[in-house]
Design a protein around this motif. Structure first.
Motif, PDB file in Angstrom:
ATOM      1  N   LEU A  94      -7.024   0.393   2.776  1.00 27.23           N
ATOM      2  CA  LEU A  94      -6.058   0.062   3.821  1.00 27.23           C
ATOM      3  C   LEU A  94      -6.673  -0.989   4.723  1.00 27.23           C
ATOM      4  CD1 LEU A  94      -5.321   3.539   3.653  1.00 27.23           C
ATOM      5  CD2 LEU A  94      -3.451   2.307   4.701  1.00 27.23           C
ATOM      6  N   TYR A  95      -5.950  -2.069   4.893  1.00 23.65           N
ATOM      7  CA  TYR A  95      -6.461  -3.097   5.786  1.00 23.65           C
ATOM      8  C   TYR A  95      -5.398  -3.550   6.759  1.00 23.65           C
ATOM      9  CZ  TYR A  95      -4.548  -6.575   2.481  1.00 23.65           C
ATOM     10  OH  TYR A  95      -3.740  -7.306   1.670  1.00 23.65           O
ATOM     11  N   ASN A 128      -1.627  -2.923   5.390  1.00 23.67           N
ATOM     12  CA  ASN A 128      -1.419  -3.241   3.979  1.00 23.67           C
ATOM     13  C   ASN A 128      -2.238  -2.241   3.177  1.00 23.67           C
ATOM     14  OD1 ASN A 128       0.148  -5.396   4.686  1.00 23.67           O
ATOM     15  ND2 ASN A 128      -1.399  -6.920   4.290  1.00 23.67           N
ATOM     16  N   MET A 129      -1.615  -1.627   2.186  1.00 24.80           N
ATOM     17  CA  MET A 129      -2.288  -0.606   1.397  1.00 24.80           C
ATOM     18  C   MET A 129      -2.373  -1.061  -0.059  1.00 24.80           C
ATOM     19  SD  MET A 129      -1.266   3.398   0.834  1.00 24.80           S
ATOM     20  CE  MET A 129       0.374   3.008   0.288  1.00 24.80           C
ATOM     21  N   ASP A 130      -3.570  -0.969  -0.626  1.00 22.02           N
ATOM     22  CA  ASP A 130      -3.798  -1.228  -2.044  1.00 22.02           C
ATOM     23  C   ASP A 130      -4.382   0.035  -2.660  1.00 22.02           C
ATOM     24  OD1 ASP A 130      -3.004  -3.818  -1.675  1.00 22.02           O
ATOM     25  OD2 ASP A 130      -4.991  -4.702  -1.857  1.00 22.02           O
ATOM     26  N   ILE A 131      -3.698   0.577  -3.648  1.00 19.88           N
ATOM     27  CA  ILE A 131      -4.215   1.723  -4.389  1.00 19.88           C
ATOM     28  C   ILE A 131      -4.515   1.223  -5.792  1.00 19.88           C
ATOM     29  CG2 ILE A 131      -3.772   4.053  -5.223  1.00 19.88           C
ATOM     30  CD1 ILE A 131      -1.655   4.308  -3.043  1.00 19.88           C
ATOM     31  N   SER A 132      -5.788   1.121  -6.118  1.00 19.52           N
ATOM     32  CA  SER A 132      -6.179   0.697  -7.468  1.00 19.52           C
ATOM     33  C   SER A 132      -6.825   1.891  -8.152  1.00 19.52           C
ATOM     34  CB  SER A 132      -7.125  -0.496  -7.415  1.00 19.52           C
ATOM     35  OG  SER A 132      -8.286  -0.182  -6.697  1.00 19.52           O
ATOM     36  N   PHE A 133      -6.294   2.243  -9.326  1.00 20.10           N
ATOM     37  CA  PHE A 133      -6.800   3.412 -10.029  1.00 20.10           C
ATOM     38  C   PHE A 133      -6.630   3.244 -11.531  1.00 20.10           C
ATOM     39  CE2 PHE A 133      -2.367   4.235  -9.193  1.00 20.10           C
ATOM     40  CZ  PHE A 133      -1.898   4.915 -10.297  1.00 20.10           C
ATOM     41  N   THR A 134      -7.361   4.055 -12.269  1.00 15.39           N
ATOM     42  CA  THR A 134      -7.224   4.103 -13.728  1.00 15.39           C
ATOM     43  C   THR A 134      -6.793   5.513 -14.114  1.00 15.39           C
ATOM     44  OG1 THR A 134      -9.561   4.660 -13.998  1.00 15.39           O
ATOM     45  CG2 THR A 134      -8.976   2.340 -14.157  1.00 15.39           C
ATOM     46  N   TYR A 135      -5.953   5.554 -15.125  1.00 16.94           N
ATOM     47  CA  TYR A 135      -5.498   6.822 -15.682  1.00 16.94           C
ATOM     48  C   TYR A 135      -5.343   6.616 -17.187  1.00 16.94           C
ATOM     49  CZ  TYR A 135      -2.708  10.961 -16.573  1.00 16.94           C
ATOM     50  OH  TYR A 135      -2.249  12.155 -17.070  1.00 16.94           O
ATOM     51  N   ASN A 136      -6.051   7.402 -17.971  1.00 12.98           N
ATOM     52  CA  ASN A 136      -6.051   7.254 -19.437  1.00 12.98           C
ATOM     53  C   ASN A 136      -6.409   5.831 -19.853  1.00 12.98           C
ATOM     54  OD1 ASN A 136      -5.396   9.911 -19.792  1.00 12.98           O
ATOM     55  ND2 ASN A 136      -3.220   9.535 -20.092  1.00 12.98           N
ATOM     56  N   PHE A 142      -1.141  -0.451  -6.980  1.00  9.55           N
ATOM     57  CA  PHE A 142       0.047  -0.238  -6.163  1.00  9.55           C
ATOM     58  C   PHE A 142      -0.213  -0.872  -4.806  1.00  9.55           C
ATOM     59  CE2 PHE A 142       2.297   2.414  -3.010  1.00  9.55           C
ATOM     60  CZ  PHE A 142       3.595   2.218  -3.445  1.00  9.55           C
ATOM     61  N   GLN A 143       0.664  -1.762  -4.378  1.00  8.98           N
ATOM     62  CA  GLN A 143       0.519  -2.438  -3.097  1.00  8.98           C
ATOM     63  C   GLN A 143       1.755  -2.181  -2.247  1.00  8.98           C
ATOM     64  OE1 GLN A 143      -0.053  -6.449  -4.557  1.00  8.98           O
ATOM     65  NE2 GLN A 143      -2.258  -6.283  -4.185  1.00  8.98           N
ATOM     66  N   LYS A 144       1.502  -1.925  -0.964  1.00  9.76           N
ATOM     67  CA  LYS A 144       2.621  -1.644  -0.062  1.00  9.76           C
ATOM     68  C   LYS A 144       2.237  -2.045   1.353  1.00  9.76           C
ATOM     69  CE  LYS A 144       5.789   2.004   1.288  1.00  9.76           C
ATOM     70  NZ  LYS A 144       6.224   3.378   1.083  1.00  9.76           N
ATOM     71  N   GLU A 145       3.210  -2.527   2.088  1.00  8.62           N
ATOM     72  CA  GLU A 145       3.038  -2.811   3.511  1.00  8.62           C
ATOM     73  C   GLU A 145       3.609  -1.631   4.280  1.00  8.62           C
ATOM     74  OE1 GLU A 145       4.876  -6.494   4.515  1.00  8.62           O
ATOM     75  OE2 GLU A 145       3.597  -7.635   3.159  1.00  8.62           O
ATOM     76  N   LEU A 146       2.833  -1.113   5.215  1.00 16.91           N
ATOM     77  CA  LEU A 146       3.241   0.061   5.982  1.00 16.91           C
ATOM     78  C   LEU A 146       3.334  -0.282   7.468  1.00 16.91           C
ATOM     79  CD1 LEU A 146       0.631   2.589   4.588  1.00 16.91           C
ATOM     80  CD2 LEU A 146       3.021   2.501   3.957  1.00 16.91           C
ATOM     81  N   ILE A 147       4.258   0.367   8.138  1.00  8.45           N
ATOM     82  CA  ILE A 147       4.290   0.365   9.592  1.00  8.45           C
ATOM     83  C   ILE A 147       4.021   1.817   9.982  1.00  8.45           C
ATOM     84  CG2 ILE A 147       5.622  -0.043  11.683  1.00  8.45           C
ATOM     85  CD1 ILE A 147       5.109  -2.594  10.097  1.00  8.45           C
ATOM     86  N   TYR A 148       2.834   2.061  10.513  1.00 10.39           N
ATOM     87  CA  TYR A 148       2.457   3.439  10.837  1.00 10.39           C
ATOM     88  C   TYR A 148       2.679   3.703  12.307  1.00 10.39           C
ATOM     89  CZ  TYR A 148      -0.012   7.838  10.644  1.00 10.39           C
ATOM     90  OH  TYR A 148      -0.325   9.169  10.700  1.00 10.39           O
TER      91      TYR A 148
END
Length: 148
Positions: A94-95, A128-136, A142-148
């Protein structure tokens, strides 16, 4: 004392130049106008961009989307229910575009049916949220802009 048109032009030019110099000095020295790059290693990240495009495409092809939910405890991130949550390996980054001192990264460790980003880490505002992951052995981003 009478001012002719030539003197008036010189006074106007000097006033304009003084105003421009004042604005330049203000913009350089005032911390309010200090902006950094969004990421540090910008050019290295640009070279690996095709890998990111493929990972984003993999997220879009999921049958169930990754979703987020704001709660009093923090930000809950829900992964697709078809995934075995113990096999997801990666990180959440999250940045804050306005202040790089607030940026943080955390590994994905799911204890319940969701990943919780604690509320103490998130200040109100845009993230700005970046979720980088591996599965199988397949990579996802996954990238998303958030207003928290």
């Amino acid at each position: 004392m009478k001012i002719n048109w030539g003197t008036g032009i010189v006074i106007a030019i000097i006033a304009f130049m003084s105003f421009i110099m004042f604005m330049v000095v203000t913009m350089i020295t005032d911390k309010k106008y200090d902006h950094d790059l969004v990421t540090e290693k910008y050019y290295q990240k640009e070279l690996a961009y095709q890998k990111n495009i493929d990972a984003i495409k993999n997220v879009k092809e999921l049958k169930e989307a990754i979703r987020t939910e704001k709660t009093p405890l923090g930000l809950k991130i829900f992964f697709p229910s078809s995934f075995n949550l113990n096999e997801i390996k990666g990180k959440v980054f999250l940045y804050r575009p306005s202040n790089k001192q607030l940026d943080f990264e955390m590994p994905i460790s799911i204890t319940d049916t969701y990943l919780l980003v604690p509320e103490k880490n998130l200040l109100e505002g845009r993230w700005n949220m970046d979720i980088s992951f591996t599965y199988n052995t397949k990579e996802y981003l996954f990238q998303k802009e958030l207003i928290y």
